[in-house]
Scaffold this active site. Structure first.
Site, PDB file in Angstrom:
ATOM      1  N   THR A 261      -1.947 -47.011  -1.393  1.00 55.63           N
ATOM      2  CA  THR A 261      -3.080 -47.077  -2.311  1.00 55.63           C
ATOM      3  C   THR A 261      -3.444 -45.663  -2.779  1.00 55.63           C
ATOM      4  O   THR A 261      -4.065 -45.511  -3.834  1.00 55.63           O
ATOM      5  CB  THR A 261      -4.319 -47.713  -1.652  1.00 55.63           C
ATOM      6  OG1 THR A 261      -4.538 -47.104  -0.366  1.00 55.63           O
ATOM      7  CG2 THR A 261      -4.144 -49.207  -1.495  1.00 55.63           C
TER       8      THR A 261
ATOM      9  N   LYS B  78      -4.925 -44.291  -6.508  1.00 56.33           N
ATOM     10  CA  LYS B  78      -6.084 -43.415  -6.733  1.00 56.33           C
ATOM     11  C   LYS B  78      -5.687 -42.229  -7.601  1.00 56.33           C
ATOM     12  O   LYS B  78      -6.419 -41.826  -8.500  1.00 56.33           O
ATOM     13  CB  LYS B  78      -6.624 -42.897  -5.395  1.00 56.33           C
ATOM     14  CG  LYS B  78      -7.140 -43.958  -4.446  1.00 56.33           C
ATOM     15  CD  LYS B  78      -7.384 -43.355  -3.052  1.00 56.33           C
ATOM     16  CE  LYS B  78      -7.558 -44.418  -2.002  1.00 56.33           C
ATOM     17  NZ  LYS B  78      -7.423 -43.880  -0.624  1.00 56.33           N
TER      18      LYS B  78
ATOM     19  N   LYS C  13      -2.017 -38.317   3.206  1.00 56.43           N
ATOM     20  CA  LYS C  13      -1.850 -39.639   3.822  1.00 56.43           C
ATOM     21  C   LYS C  13      -1.619 -39.397   5.307  1.00 56.43           C
ATOM     22  O   LYS C  13      -1.404 -38.264   5.716  1.00 56.43           O
ATOM     23  CB  LYS C  13      -0.672 -40.392   3.205  1.00 56.43           C
ATOM     24  CG  LYS C  13       0.603 -39.532   3.090  1.00 56.43           C
ATOM     25  CD  LYS C  13       1.742 -40.249   2.390  1.00 56.43           C
ATOM     26  CE  LYS C  13       1.607 -40.359   0.888  1.00 56.43           C
ATOM     27  NZ  LYS C  13       1.271 -41.680   0.398  1.00 56.43           N
ATOM     28  N   ARG C  14      -1.653 -40.448   6.102  1.00 53.79           N
ATOM     29  CA  ARG C  14      -1.364 -40.258   7.520  1.00 53.79           C
ATOM     30  C   ARG C  14       0.025 -39.660   7.702  1.00 53.79           C
ATOM     31  O   ARG C  14       0.930 -39.904   6.909  1.00 53.79           O
ATOM     32  CB  ARG C  14      -1.475 -41.596   8.259  1.00 53.79           C
ATOM     33  CG  ARG C  14      -2.903 -42.003   8.533  1.00 53.79           C
ATOM     34  CD  ARG C  14      -3.648 -40.970   9.390  1.00 53.79           C
ATOM     35  NE  ARG C  14      -3.207 -41.024  10.760  1.00 53.79           N
ATOM     36  CZ  ARG C  14      -3.761 -41.754  11.720  1.00 53.79           C
ATOM     37  NH1 ARG C  14      -4.847 -42.451  11.460  1.00 53.79           N
ATOM     38  NH2 ARG C  14      -3.269 -41.759  12.946  1.00 53.79           N
TER      39      ARG C  14
ATOM     40  N   HIS D 155       0.738 -56.379   6.555  1.00 56.01           N
ATOM     41  CA  HIS D 155       0.691 -55.024   6.013  1.00 56.01           C
ATOM     42  C   HIS D 155       1.929 -54.200   6.278  1.00 56.01           C
ATOM     43  O   HIS D 155       2.003 -53.054   5.830  1.00 56.01           O
ATOM     44  CB  HIS D 155      -0.503 -54.256   6.599  1.00 56.01           C
ATOM     45  CG  HIS D 155      -1.799 -54.599   5.955  1.00 56.01           C
ATOM     46  ND1 HIS D 155      -2.297 -53.913   4.886  1.00 56.01           N
ATOM     47  CD2 HIS D 155      -2.686 -55.574   6.216  1.00 56.01           C
ATOM     48  CE1 HIS D 155      -3.456 -54.437   4.515  1.00 56.01           C
ATOM     49  NE2 HIS D 155      -3.708 -55.456   5.310  1.00 56.01           N
TER      50      HIS D 155
ATOM     51  N   LYS E 277       6.834 -41.773   5.990  1.00 53.44           N
ATOM     52  CA  LYS E 277       6.210 -41.237   4.773  1.00 53.44           C
ATOM     53  C   LYS E 277       6.868 -39.928   4.327  1.00 53.44           C
ATOM     54  O   LYS E 277       6.641 -39.442   3.229  1.00 53.44           O
ATOM     55  CB  LYS E 277       4.707 -41.041   4.996  1.00 53.44           C
ATOM     56  CG  LYS E 277       3.928 -42.364   5.152  1.00 53.44           C
ATOM     57  CD  LYS E 277       2.444 -42.096   5.372  1.00 53.44           C
ATOM     58  CE  LYS E 277       1.616 -43.341   5.609  1.00 53.44           C
ATOM     59  NZ  LYS E 277       1.173 -43.993   4.360  1.00 53.44           N
TER      60      LYS E 277
END
Ligand SMILES: *Cc1c(COP(=O)(O)O)cnc(C)c1O
Length: 811
Positions: free
Chosen positions: A654, A658, A546-547, A358, A552
């Site tokens: 992901t 969505k 998101k986290r 991952h 990110k």
């Protein structure tokens, strides 16, 4: 039951409210009704659950076990009703009874048994496996405390324990009779037998009882019900046993019991971060050992053939390296308990286990100290040593060109056990989770392993279940879609492509647009209720949920917001399309930098939202406690999906899928699955900016990036950083010097400053595009039309045919 009329439903709910809650319907609370309806669906699902298990037994079909430390399932009542084909009637009955279905479903706590994407993927996979009629089950841990609940207090993240089991959880069934014992530590005795083979006996181990709690996983209206088996750690020693053993004292006894129960006590809250805590290693072994023992028991009961045939009947997919002790544990069971020799045991093991990678982030790669493994799992440690020695010897003998690479291939090196290496060596399949990610694994991160085992490496781009993430969360959009292309897309999400025929049909686009506005109004109400902030449903809802992680780049997002704020302060008359910037993100409790970014977002929110000079042109909202049920509220209302990770760092994502499926346009870098979204919808239906993965990797390998140069040449950037350093947004207790120093003194490791200009420009294009609503809605529908590829049905079909070799059960 599927044929109950609304009136029969009403009677059934009334009856259940009485029988399971002891209340008359006119006295019943939302909670009572939640339990009553749950009991009704459970009855329906249990019939199919039993039948499904019997069919699997009878057909002796091959089964996949998905081992994962996380299953982020969220709430289950509504999705169970949907998949059981009962949702519409139930909603009508509830309304007739005077209950608001949404409020009833909201009584359920989110099962937060996961951190983020990895755990949610596991939940989507189980749904797709059942919906596609595959025999497959999840194995996980029943943490008493799920991921912490986040509160924002004075702009800071505060963590509260998530005791999600405080009330009865209606979906689980305790199966005490299927408990298994797990052993930790102890001494190992070796005996040489007459035939020269060795036998191992363990003594003085710490015994923990693993008790399974099974949760049914219903396929979509197909009567298949598979299982998610969650293990709970219990101390099972009888009182007298406790008294006669080492713990002669009452309090020691309780202490011991408590320490055993701690094994399934809580979920570690580190997403994409590795922490070498011994309790976490215990959890991993607990999951692996309990799951394998239960798989063996099931195999023996139903197949009744030699275990040599195990690979024909069982395949085990491990979700990241967290369950990679499955490799030595399977070896241990086959050798020590089932009396296989090494070679046969190794043949079986490496045909049964498949591994999903991952991440390539170095801070996320699991490495356990050798000493810790040795003292906690002495027998497994011996086996890992032997696997390592045989593997290194083989490389030395068969691959002379790789000899110098042995230090980076060895499973045990520099005092550590490298779990990814163990997983690759001990499995028959290694897959990445998006095309770019798999390419990076093959060409860079795992290059030498790829040279050794090219046939093992493959890609399985992630997906999401479109039944939860479109049909359930956005019923109005779903029925518009069904109106024009029929309902086949629910079974075959690729058929969403037929929407392309309507992507320029203005009556249809108007309806899609009206649904989006309606979803935004609903979210605006929710935001107002939760935060007191008023947001305009005609503003662009620009969302990053998101986290919180440096890679990110929520920091890049808030830098853009600060830049806009600065521009509006300089020129209050500036004519911009109003924007609502929405954030949702939990930071790992020990992740200082991430918490600073949360603080900054909240600080900017309170400054900007309360500044009259801004005239409500921009709003910033941080919604606390981002989880599955919050995602379900936000995603249908999103216009812009922020997917702005440093290229090469986000394995797939992901959240991007969505939001695309709900008609949001992606503003993103060429990273993870964003690339595959772009390839489908084309450049003009997505907003791409920033460095490519090749450029990022080139900088890492060859240098040449100096963050300070950008600080000196781009005055917008300098202004923002100086504002952070000089306390322009602060007060006495709140300041942001750390972000300033981190960015400039660590040379901006995630290229926030480097991508700043391109990001601002991309935002300007977004703003202009939004002004042309006809074109915008055409882009939006084009995205929905192409989103079928990102259904986890597609992903699971690929796993099933290319890795698992499973066939679908007949109808
Ligand atoms: C989908 C999802 C994620 C993953 O989001 P990414 O943007 O892919 O990181 C994380 N948390 C929750 C609650 C989700 O539903």
């Amino acid at each position: 039951m599927p044929h109950l009329t609304i009136d029969e439903w009403i009677k059934a709910i009334e009856h259940k409210a009485e029988s399971v809650r002891g209340v008359a319907i006119n006295e019943a609370t939302d909670k009572d009704i939640y339990y009553a309806v749950s009991a009704l669906v459970t009855e329906e699902m249990n019939k199919n659950w039993l039948q499904t298990q019997e069919r699997y037994k009878e057909k002796q079909c091959k089964q996949v076990y998905y081992l994962s430390m996380e299953f982020l399932v969220g709430r289950l009542l509504e999705s169970n009703l949907l998949n059981s084909g009962l949702l519409n009637e139930c909603n009508e009955a509830l309304k007739k009874l005077g209950f608001n279905p949404e409020r009833v479903y909201a009584q359920e706590p989110d099962a937060g048994l996961g951190n983020g994407g990895l755990g949610r993927l596991a939940a989507c996979f189980l749904e797709s496996i059942a919906s596609l009629r595959y025999a497959g089950h999840g194995c996980g841990i029943r943490y008493r405390y799920g991921l912490f609940e986040q509160r924002i207090i004075h702009g800071h993240q505060v963590e509260l324990p998530d005791y999600w089991l405080k009330e009865e959880y209606p979906w689980e069934t305790r199966k005490a009779e299927e408990s298994v014992d797990i052993h930790f530590g102890g001494d190992i005795h070796m005996f040489k037998k007459n035939d020269g083979s060795l036998e191992f006996k363990y003594e003085n181990t710490d015994k923990v009882t693993a008790v399974p709690y099974d949760v049914p996983i219903a396929g979509y209206q197909n009567k298949v019900v598979n299982s998610l088996r969650l293990w709970s750690a219990e101390s099972n020693a009888s009182d007298s046993e406790m008294l006669t053993s080492q713990c002669s004292q009452y309090y020691h006894h309780l202490d011991h019991k408590h320490s055993i129960e701690q094994i399934s006590g809580f979920l570690y809250p580190d997403d994409s971060m590795y922490e070498g805590k011994v309790l976490r290693l215990k959890q991993q072994y607990f999951l692996v050992s309990a799951s394998l023992k239960s798989i063996f028991r099931q195999y023996k009961k139903t197949v009744r053939r030699s275990l040599i045939h195990l690979p024909d009947k069982i395949v085990i997919q491990i979700n990241d390296t967290h369950p990679s002790l499955a490799v030595p544990e399977l070896m241990r069971i086959l050798m020590d308990e089932e009396r296989f020799g090494w070679e046969d045991a190794w043949q079986i093991t490496t045909k049964v286990i498949a591994y999903t990678n991952h991440t390539t982030l170095s801070e996320a790669l699991e490495k356990w100290p050798e000493d810790m493994v040795k003292s906690l799992l002495p027998r497994l440690y011996m086996i890992i040593q032997e696997i390592n020695e045989r593997f290194c010897k083989k490389v030395w003998n068969d691959h002379p060109l790789l000899r110098e690479k042995i230090p980076e291939l060895a499973i045990i090196a520099d005092g550590q056990v490298h779990m990814a290496r163990l997983a690759i060596v001990g499995s028959f399949s290694v897959n990445g989770v998006a095309r770019l990610h798999t390419d990076i694994l093959k060409k860079k991160e795992m290059k030498s392993f790829y040279t050794l085992f090219p046939e093992r490496f493959n890609n399985k781009t992630n997906g999401i279940t479109h039944r939860r993430w479109l049909l359930q969360v956005n019923p109005e959009l779903s029925s518009l879609i069904t109106d024009v292309i029929g309902p086949q897309w629910i079974q075959r999400p690729n058929q969403l492509i037929s929407l392309l025929r309507y992507s320029k049909d203005s009556p249809f686009l108007d309806k899609v647009s009206a649904v989006k506005v309606h979803n935004k109004v609903k979210l605006a109400h929710f935001i107002h209720e939760k935060t007191g902030i008023m947001v305009d449903e005609h503003s662009i809802f620009d969302v990053q949920i998101k986290r919180l992680h440096e890679y990110k780049r929520q920091l890049l997002n808030i830098f853009h917001v600060i830049h806009l704020y600065n521009e509006l302060k300089d020129n209050p008359k500036l004519d911009i399309t109003p924007r609502t910037f929405l954030f949702g993100a939990k930071a790992a409790p020990s992740y200082h930098f991430a918490k600073e970014v949360i603080k900054l977002i909240n600080r900017m929110a309170s400054l900007i939202n309360n500044d009259p000079a801004i005239h409500d042109k921009i709003k910033v909202v941080f919604l606390e406690n981002y989880n599955v049920s919050l995602a379900e509220k936000i995603i249908p209302a999103t216009d812009i999906s922020e997917q702005i990770s440093t290229a090469s760092k986000e394995a797939s994502g992901t959240g991007n899928m969505k939001m695309m499926m709900n008609g949001a346009l992606t503003l993103g870098t060429l990273d993870g699955a964003n690339i595959e979204i772009k390839d489908l919808v084309g450049d003009k239906n997505i907003f791409i900016f920033g460095l490519t993965a090749d450029e990022v990797l080139h900088y890492y390998n060859h240098g040449g990036y100096v963050a300070r140069d950008i600080y000196h040449t781009d005055e917008r950037v300098r202004r923002i950083l100086d504002q952070l350093k000089d306390g322009a947004f602060g007060s006495q207790e709140i300041e942001f010097k750390d972000i300033y120093y981190h960015t400039l003194y660590h040379n901006d490791p995630y290229f926030v400053l480097r991508d700043f200009d391109a990001y601002i420009e991309a935002h300007e294009l977004v703003e202009q595009s939004y002004r042309d609503q006809a074109t915008w809605m055409n882009m939006s529908v084009t995205n929905i039309a192409y989103s079928g590829k990102f259904s986890s049905d597609r992903t699971i079909q690929e796993y099933a045919s290319e890795i698992w070799k499973l066939k679908r059960m007949e109808k």
